[in-house]
Design a protein around this motif. Structure first.
Motif, short mmCIF file in Angstrom:
data_model
loop_
_atom_site.label_atom_id
_atom_site.label_comp_id
_atom_site.label_asym_id
_atom_site.label_seq_id
_atom_site.Cartn_x
_atom_site.Cartn_y
_atom_site.Cartn_z
N GLY A 1 2.39 -3.55 -5.30
CA GLY A 1 3.45 -4.09 -4.45
C GLY A 1 3.71 -3.27 -3.21
O GLY A 1 4.15 -3.78 -2.19
N CYS A 2 3.43 -1.97 -3.28
CA CYS A 2 3.73 -1.08 -2.16
C CYS A 2 2.51 -0.79 -1.29
O CYS A 2 2.64 -0.15 -0.25
N GLY A 3 1.35 -1.20 -1.72
CA GLY A 3 0.14 -0.89 -0.95
C GLY A 3 -0.17 0.58 -1.00
O GLY A 3 0.13 1.27 -1.97
N ASP A 4 -0.70 1.08 0.07
CA ASP A 4 -1.10 2.49 0.12
C ASP A 4 -0.05 3.38 0.76
O ASP A 4 -0.27 4.57 0.93
N GLU A 5 1.09 2.82 1.11
CA GLU A 5 2.13 3.61 1.75
C GLU A 5 2.88 4.44 0.72
O GLU A 5 3.46 3.89 -0.23
N PRO A 6 2.86 5.76 0.84
CA PRO A 6 3.57 6.59 -0.15
C PRO A 6 5.08 6.49 0.02
O PRO A 6 5.59 6.31 1.13
N ALA A 7 5.79 6.60 -1.08
CA ALA A 7 7.25 6.59 -1.05
C ALA A 7 7.75 7.91 -0.49
O ALA A 7 7.15 8.96 -0.72
N PRO A 8 8.86 7.89 0.23
CA PRO A 8 9.46 9.14 0.70
C PRO A 8 9.82 10.03 -0.49
O PRO A 8 10.22 9.53 -1.54
N ILE B 1 3.81 -1.30 -9.31
CA ILE B 1 4.49 -0.73 -8.14
C ILE B 1 3.48 -0.42 -7.04
O ILE B 1 3.70 -0.74 -5.87
N LYS B 2 2.36 0.16 -7.41
CA LYS B 2 1.34 0.49 -6.41
C LYS B 2 0.81 -0.77 -5.73
O LYS B 2 0.63 -0.80 -4.51
#
Length: 95
Positions: free
Chosen positions: A66-73, A63-64
């Motif tokens: 795939g999502c890069g460094d952008e934190p999930a809301p 998941i990390k």
């Protein structure tokens, strides 16, 4: 859940349940040193729980990536955690 450690000793359902219920806190380094050591000790002795830990750790890394460094809301994080908590089951098979 009952599992068997590498040394053949039986882990009690309470030990496994306690370790698995705090697995995400452990993975996210959110536990104090004492609690983290307790879970680390359990994982070293209980193969089924270690397998669960390995699977969750791999999922988190995937998941990390795939999502890069952008934190999930925070609202999304809470929903995802609620789904995981309600659907996570582990079956232990005895040979």
């Amino acid at each position: 859940m009952t599992g068997y450690g590498k040394d053949g000793t039986e882990c009690t359902g309470d030990d496994c349940e306690k370790a698995l219920s705090r697995l995400y806190e452990f993975l996210d380094s959110e536990l104090d040193a004492s609690d983290a050591d307790e879970i680390r000790h359990h994982l070293a002795a209980c193969e089924p729980c270690l397998d669960a830990f390995d699977a969750e750790e791999a999922m988190k890394k995937l998941i990390k990536r795939g999502c890069g460094d952008e934190p999930a809301p925070e609202q999304l994080r809470a929903k995802v955690m609620a789904v995981f908590a309600s659907r996570t089951t582990i079956t232990v098979r005895q040979s």
